[in-house]
Design a protein around this motif. Structure first.
Motif, PDB file in Angstrom:
ATOM      1  N   LEU A  10     -13.706   7.152   5.952  1.00 46.43           N
ATOM      2  CA  LEU A  10     -12.328   6.879   5.539  1.00 46.43           C
ATOM      3  C   LEU A  10     -11.624   6.207   6.712  1.00 46.43           C
ATOM      4  O   LEU A  10     -11.625   6.729   7.829  1.00 46.43           O
ATOM      5  N   SER A  12      -7.985   4.813   7.670  1.00 47.81           N
ATOM      6  CA  SER A  12      -6.604   4.858   7.196  1.00 47.81           C
ATOM      7  C   SER A  12      -5.693   3.990   8.043  1.00 47.81           C
ATOM      8  O   SER A  12      -5.958   3.723   9.214  1.00 47.81           O
ATOM      9  N   ALA A  39      -7.957   3.757   3.210  1.00 44.05           N
ATOM     10  CA  ALA A  39      -6.835   4.558   2.714  1.00 44.05           C
ATOM     11  C   ALA A  39      -5.527   3.973   3.233  1.00 44.05           C
ATOM     12  O   ALA A  39      -5.278   3.967   4.443  1.00 44.05           O
ATOM     13  N   ALA A  86      -6.880  13.455   2.800  1.00 43.77           N
ATOM     14  CA  ALA A  86      -7.360  12.248   2.114  1.00 43.77           C
ATOM     15  C   ALA A  86      -8.878  12.138   2.253  1.00 43.77           C
ATOM     16  O   ALA A  86      -9.571  11.770   1.295  1.00 43.77           O
ATOM     17  N   HIS A  90     -11.590  12.194  -0.968  1.00 46.57           N
ATOM     18  CA  HIS A  90     -12.506  11.090  -1.256  1.00 46.57           C
ATOM     19  C   HIS A  90     -13.947  11.373  -0.824  1.00 46.57           C
ATOM     20  O   HIS A  90     -14.794  10.479  -0.854  1.00 46.57           O
TER      21      HIS A  90
END
Length: 172
Positions: A10, A12, A39, A86, A90
């Motif tokens: 991830l 972000s 993200a 998050a 995910h």
């Protein structure tokens, strides 16, 4: 032999706009993970230049061909809370963070400690910015564009067109 667990990362940020530095981190992250979730942070108290939909579309247009070439996949998603939440949402087991320099490092080290305490299942990986992109920031790109400057060296062409269309005021 047990099958290898899918590596999900991830990455972000606000990506307002996505820069060549972001794209460099995305490209390099895609060599480390099987699937990358970009993200996009949504903060109700901030008014971004580009909408979430525009940012997501630009990221996907630029990054999907890279992911395909590297044998990985990429998606975009919005988030408004904690990055570790998050990541959980995910299925990410690694958070990717780009570092431009010492100031980024100091802040990010603190965040790693906090994130690890909140969710020890998620590891953080730092990717240092490439020398040719370490000075680029979305804030500076927006400022340069708003003053009529050339941002072509700092963002992909699609992003440049979108930012210039949004930042230029009609002439009288």
């Amino acid at each position: 032999m047990a099958p290898r667990k899918k590596r999900v990362g991830l990455y972000s940020g606000t990506f307002d706009p996505m820069t060549n530095g972001h794209l460099d981190i995305i490209r390099r992250a895609l060599t480390l993970v099987d699937h990358l979730v970009v993200a996009i942070g949504i903060n109700a108290s901030k008014a971004p230049m580009l909408t979430f939909e525009e940012r997501a579309a630009l990221i996907e247009a630029e990054a999907r061909p890279i992911a395909k070439r590297l044998g990985a996949t990429i998606t975009t998603a919005s988030f408004s809370g904690l990055v570790v939440d998050a990541a959980d949402e995910h299925g990410a087991n690694v958070i990717i963070r780009g570092l431009r320099g010492a100031v980024d490092y100091e802040y990010e080290v603190q965040m790693v400690g906090m994130n690890r305490t909140m969710n020890p299942r998620v590891e953080t990986v730092f990717l240092t910015a490439s020398p040719e992109t370490q000075f680029i920031s979305s804030t500076l790109v927006r400022q340069i564009a708003s003053m009529g400057g050339d941002i072509s060296q700092f963002v992909p062409r699609r992003v440049e067109k979108k930012v210039l269309a949004r930042s230029r005021k009609p002439r009288k």
